[in-house]
Enzyme design. Structure first.
Site, PDB file in Angstrom:
ATOM      1  N   CYS A   1       0.826  -1.214   0.091  1.00  0.00           N
ATOM      2  CA  CYS A   1       0.165  -0.040  -0.021  1.00  0.00           C
ATOM      3  C   CYS A   1       1.014   1.275  -0.105  1.00  0.00           C
ATOM      4  O   CYS A   1       0.726   2.274  -0.931  1.00  0.00           O
ATOM      5  CB  CYS A   1      -1.128  -0.079   1.089  1.00  0.00           C
ATOM      6  SG  CYS A   1      -1.527  -1.658   1.846  1.00  0.00           S
TER       7      CYS A   1
ATOM      8  N   LYS B   1     -13.696  -4.009   5.548  1.00  0.00           N
ATOM      9  CA  LYS B   1     -13.298  -4.662   4.299  1.00  0.00           C
ATOM     10  C   LYS B   1     -14.378  -5.694   4.036  1.00  0.00           C
ATOM     11  O   LYS B   1     -15.175  -6.225   5.112  1.00  0.00           O
ATOM     12  CB  LYS B   1     -12.076  -5.493   4.620  1.00  0.00           C
ATOM     13  CG  LYS B   1     -11.907  -6.324   5.525  1.00  0.00           C
ATOM     14  CD  LYS B   1     -10.297  -7.049   5.749  1.00  0.00           C
ATOM     15  CE  LYS B   1     -10.086  -7.934   6.938  1.00  0.00           C
ATOM     16  NZ  LYS B   1      -9.228  -8.329   7.153  1.00  0.00           N
TER      17      LYS B   1
ATOM     18  N   HIS C   1      -4.700  -1.243  -5.781  1.00  0.00           N
ATOM     19  CA  HIS C   1      -5.145   0.135  -5.046  1.00  0.00           C
ATOM     20  C   HIS C   1      -5.883   0.928  -6.083  1.00  0.00           C
ATOM     21  O   HIS C   1      -5.251   1.216  -7.103  1.00  0.00           O
ATOM     22  CB  HIS C   1      -4.186   0.634  -4.440  1.00  0.00           C
ATOM     23  CG  HIS C   1      -3.515  -0.249  -3.167  1.00  0.00           C
ATOM     24  ND1 HIS C   1      -2.317  -1.155  -3.473  1.00  0.00           N
ATOM     25  CD2 HIS C   1      -3.896  -0.670  -1.900  1.00  0.00           C
ATOM     26  CE1 HIS C   1      -2.409  -1.688  -2.188  1.00  0.00           C
ATOM     27  NE2 HIS C   1      -3.101  -1.274  -1.324  1.00  0.00           N
TER      28      HIS C   1
ATOM     29  N   ARG D   1       6.748 -11.323   5.542  1.00  0.00           N
ATOM     30  CA  ARG D   1       6.274 -11.242   6.716  1.00  0.00           C
ATOM     31  C   ARG D   1       6.971 -12.425   7.850  1.00  0.00           C
ATOM     32  O   ARG D   1       7.048 -13.468   7.293  1.00  0.00           O
ATOM     33  CB  ARG D   1       4.909 -11.491   6.993  1.00  0.00           C
ATOM     34  CG  ARG D   1       4.148 -10.365   6.285  1.00  0.00           C
ATOM     35  CD  ARG D   1       2.467 -10.543   6.280  1.00  0.00           C
ATOM     36  NE  ARG D   1       2.025  -9.436   5.211  1.00  0.00           N
ATOM     37  CZ  ARG D   1       0.744  -9.392   5.024  1.00  0.00           C
ATOM     38  NH1 ARG D   1      -0.137 -10.271   5.601  1.00  0.00           N
ATOM     39  NH2 ARG D   1       0.206  -8.459   4.313  1.00  0.00           N
TER      40      ARG D   1
ATOM     41  N   HIS E   1      -8.138  -0.900  -1.090  1.00  0.00           N
ATOM     42  CA  HIS E   1      -7.333  -1.915  -1.226  1.00  0.00           C
ATOM     43  C   HIS E   1      -7.809  -3.258  -1.571  1.00  0.00           C
ATOM     44  O   HIS E   1      -8.825  -3.616  -1.042  1.00  0.00           O
ATOM     45  CB  HIS E   1      -6.585  -2.109   0.193  1.00  0.00           C
ATOM     46  CG  HIS E   1      -6.051  -0.935   0.790  1.00  0.00           C
ATOM     47  ND1 HIS E   1      -4.664  -0.668   1.170  1.00  0.00           N
ATOM     48  CD2 HIS E   1      -6.734   0.362   1.525  1.00  0.00           C
ATOM     49  CE1 HIS E   1      -4.575   0.310   1.739  1.00  0.00           C
ATOM     50  NE2 HIS E   1      -5.750   1.140   1.991  1.00  0.00           N
TER      51      HIS E   1
ATOM     52  N   ASP F   1      -1.969  -7.700  -5.809  1.00  0.00           N
ATOM     53  CA  ASP F   1      -2.270  -6.606  -4.984  1.00  0.00           C
ATOM     54  C   ASP F   1      -2.635  -5.183  -5.856  1.00  0.00           C
ATOM     55  O   ASP F   1      -2.074  -5.028  -6.820  1.00  0.00           O
ATOM     56  CB  ASP F   1      -1.035  -6.120  -4.161  1.00  0.00           C
ATOM     57  CG  ASP F   1      -1.662  -5.404  -2.732  1.00  0.00           C
ATOM     58  OD1 ASP F   1      -2.771  -5.341  -2.609  1.00  0.00           O
ATOM     59  OD2 ASP F   1      -0.626  -5.352  -1.905  1.00  0.00           O
TER      60      ASP F   1
ATOM     61  N   GLN G   1       1.693 -10.929  -3.996  1.00  0.00           N
ATOM     62  CA  GLN G   1       0.157 -10.698  -4.001  1.00  0.00           C
ATOM     63  C   GLN G   1      -0.234 -10.128  -5.315  1.00  0.00           C
ATOM     64  O   GLN G   1       0.617  -9.242  -5.982  1.00  0.00           O
ATOM     65  CB  GLN G   1      -0.238  -9.776  -2.882  1.00  0.00           C
ATOM     66  CG  GLN G   1      -0.057 -10.105  -1.412  1.00  0.00           C
ATOM     67  CD  GLN G   1      -0.733  -9.312  -0.333  1.00  0.00           C
ATOM     68  OE1 GLN G   1      -0.376  -8.206  -0.652  1.00  0.00           O
ATOM     69  NE2 GLN G   1      -1.570  -9.795   0.250  1.00  0.00           N
TER      70      GLN G   1
END
Length: 533
Positions: free
Chosen positions: A231, A362, A282, A260, A408, A280, A278
Site C-alpha cells: 500500500c 473490508k 489499489h 512477513r 485496497h 495487489d 500478492q
C-alpha cells in the site's frame, strides 16, 4: 485441553484405549459443571494440584480477571468454555493423532504431546468429516508438490519456496492470467521497491501494528523494513505529479513480493510462508465512486474465481476494530458503502464485528473448495485515511486539494497460497489451461521418433506446453507414468498415426478419444484452454 500426567510417550496405538475410556464416560452421562475463580485463587488452586503449566497460563492474564473451570466427575480443568451439559451428549467422536508441541510455541521450552480429536452431533456427521479428512490427505499440496515435482521448501530458507520448472509454469499461468485481468479492467501495472524507510511505516501506522512481523535491516545508520504489504509504495507512486479528479478512478496493480516474519510453528507448505507475492491492487477514487468500484470489483472477482474452478463464494463484511484510525463518520461511510455494494451485487453476506483493518472495513471473499473447506482469499477494503497520512492529493473540480479514497483489493491474494489451494482443489489434476505440461507425445517404437518431434514442434508453435517421450519403454508404461503425473492429454504416435498425420488421443482419466487429425486435436485443446475447462 491441557492435562499434566507422569512422563509418558504416547503413541497412535494408545488412542484406541483412550477412546474406549471416553466411551465409558459418555455412557455415565456425568454432568459438566462450571465454576469461576479470581485469577490469583485459580493460580494457587492449580499449583496445589501440581498443574504448573495451567498455573503459568492463568498467571499471564490480568489480575482483575476471573477464570472459568469445568468439572466432570473427579476431574476439573481450566477452560473458557462453553461445554456440553453432560458427557452423554458426546457419543460420536474420534481421536485423530498424537503430535509434539513446544510449550507456548517456543522451541526453547519443553516439548509436550498433543492429542487431536473431533466430536460431532451424529454418527453420519462424524463419518462425513472423516471422509473429508481422508480426501484432504490425498489432496495435500505438500505431498502432491513432491510427487508432481512442482516445488519444495528447504531448511536453508524457512518459509520460502523453491519453485521447480513445472511449478513455475503453474505460477506463470496464474500470473499471466491475472495480468490480462489487470489490462482488461483498467488497471495500470506498477512495481515498488522491497525496502522502505522505517519512518514511512511509522507514518502509515503499520510500524505500531505489525512491527513484530516485519523483517528489518540497517544501512548507513538508517533503518529499513522489507515491505509486508504494498500500500505505501502505491501511494508514493500516486504522489508523483499532479493528479486531477479527471484522472480518477486510478487503478494500480502489482505482483508485489512481500515478507512477513511468521513464527516457525505456523509455517505450512506453501500455504503459510514468510515470502509471498500478492496480486495487489489499489484504486484511488473520490467518495462518490466507491460504490460503483466495489460493485464492479465483486463481479470481476466472481469471474476470476469461476475460471479457476470455484463457484461457491461466501461474503463477510468485517467492521471497525477497537484500535483504529479515522473518525466514526468516515467508518460509517466506508461500512455502509461495502454493505450496499454487496446488496447491489445480489450477494448475501454476514457481519464480522471488529475484524476490519485498523485503517478501514473490508469485504472478505471466501471460497468453498471441492470437499467443502473454506479459504479466505479476496478482499476489498475502503480506506479514507492512509492516503492522507502520506499527503496524497488530487485537484478537485472546484480547484481545491483533496485526499483520495483508497480501495485496497486483492483477488487471489498470496500466489503461493492460492496455488496451494488450486492443487488441493483439483487434486493435482489442473485443468488444461493451467497444467504445467499440457500434452505428452509418446512413441511406440523408434520408427516414430522423427514424426513425434514434428508433432511437438507444431504444438509448441501453437503455444502448447508439450513434451516428447521417446524412451525405449512399452507404451503402456509410458501412458501409466504420465497418467500418474496428471497430464491432461497423452498423444500416442504409432506407424498408422505417422502415415496419416494423426495422433491417438488419451485424455486424463483413462479416456480414449480415438485417432484424430493433429489439426483437430489442436482445435480441441485450444477450445479447452479458451473455456477454462
Amino acid at each position: 485441553m491441557l492435562v499434566e500426567v507422569e512422563e509418558v510417550q504416547l503413541t497412535p496405538e494408545d488412542l484406541a484405549a483412550i477412546e474406549k475410556r471416553m466411551a465409558e464416560l459418555a455412557k455415565k452421562d456425568e454432568p459438566v459443571v462450571r465454576r469461576v475463580l479470581p485469577r490469583d485463587e485459580a493460580v494457587e488452586y492449580f499449583k496445589g494440584l501440581g498443574e504448573h503449566y495451567k498455573a503459568e497460563i492463568i498467571a499471564s492474564i490480568p489480575a482483575d480477571q476471573e477464570v472459568s473451570l469445568y468439572r466432570e466427575g473427579g476431574f476439573e480443568d481450566l477452560c473458557r468454555g462453553p461445554h456440553v451439559p453432560s458427557t452423554g451428549r458426546l457419543r460420536h467422536f474420534k481421536l485423530m493423532k498424537v503430535a509434539g508441541a513446544y510449550w507456548r510455541g517456543d522451541q526453547a521450552n519443553e516439548q509436550l504431546q498433543r492429542i487431536y480429536g473431533t466430536a460431532w452431533a451424529s454418527k453420519d456427521d462424524l463419518a462425513s468429516y472423516l471422509r473429508m479428512l481422508e480426501e484432504a490427505e490425498k489432496r495435500d499440496h505438500r505431498r502432491l508438490g513432491r510427487e508432481l515435482d512442482l516445488f519444495h521448501v528447504d531448511e536453508h530458507a524457512p518459509g520460502l519456496v523453491f519453485w521447480h520448472p513445472k511449478g513455475w509454469a503453474i505460477w506463470q499461468g496464474v500470473e499471466q492470467y491475472m495480468r490480462a485481468v489487470y489490462r482488461d479492467n483498467g488497471y495500470q501495472e506498477v512495481k515498488g521497491p522491497q525496502l522502505l524507510d522505517q519512518g514511512l511505516w511509522e507514518k502509515t501506522g503499520h510500524w505500531d501494528k505489525y512491527r513484530e512481523n516485519m523483517f528489518t535491516t540497517e544501512s548507513e545508520k538508517r533503518d529499513y523494513a522489507l515491505k509486508p504489504m504494498n500500500c505505501p509504495g502505491h501511494i508514493l507512486i500516486f504522489k508523483q505529479g499532479i493528479k486531477s479528479y479527471r484522472d480518477l478512478p486510478l487503478r494500480y496493480g502489482e505482483f508485489g513480493q512481500c515478507h512477513r516474519n511468521e513464527p516457525t510453528g505456523g509455517l505450512h507448505g506453501i500455504m503459510r510462508v514468510r515470502g509471498f507475492t500478492q496480486d495487489d491492487g489499489h484504486i484511488f477514487c473520490t467518495e462518490d465512486m466507491i460504490l460503483d468500484e466495489c460493485v464492479a470489483y465483486t463481479a470481476l472477482l466472481q469471474k476470476v474465481y469461476q475460471d479457476f474452478g470455484f463457484t461457491d463464494i461466501l461474503y463477510k463484511v468485517a467492521t471497525r476494530p477497537d484500535k483504529r484510525i479515522g473518525s466514526d463518520e468516515i467508518w460509517d461511510k466506508a461500512e455502509a458503502a461495502l454493505i450496499e455494494s454487496l446488496k447491489r451485487s445480489g450477494c448475501d453476506h454476514v457481519l464480522s464485528p471488529g475484524d476490519g483493518a485498523f485503517y478501514g472495513p473490508k469485504i472478505e471473499y471466501t471460497l468453498k473448495d471441492a470437499i467443502g473447506r473454506q479459504w479466505q482469499c479476496g478482499t476489498m477494503q475502503v480506506d479514507f485515511s492512509m492516503a492522507s497520512l502520506l499527503g496524497a492529493e488530487y485537484v478537485a473540480e472546484d480547484s481545491s486539494r483533496r485526499h483520495p479514497v483508497m480501495l485496497h483489493r486483492a483477488i487471489v491474494g498470496s500466489f503461493e497460497r492460492f496455488i496451494g489451494i488450486l492443487i488441493e482443489q483439483h487434486a493435482g489434476a489442473l485443468p488444461a489451461w493451467l497444467a504445467p505440461v499440457q500434452v505428452v507425445v509418446a512413441t511406440i517404437t523408434d520408427g516414430q521418433h522423427d514424426y513425434a518431434r514434428e508433432v511437438v514442434k507444431t504444438l509448441q508453435k501453437q503455444g502448447v506446453r508439450v513434451q516428447a517421450d521417446l524412451r525405449n519403454e512399452k507404451i503402456t508404461y509410458k501412458i501409466r507414468e504420465h497418467s500418474l503425473q496428471k497430464v491432461p492429454y497423452i498423444l500416442v504416435a504409432g506407424d498408422k498415426e505417422k502415415a496419416s498425420g494423426a495422433v491417438a488421443v488419451r485424455a486424463r482419466g483413462n479416456l480414449d478419444l480415438g485417432v484424430l487429425p493433429l489439426s483437430d486435436f489442436i482445435a480441441k485443446l485450444a477450445d479447452d484452454v479458451a473455456r477454462k475447462v
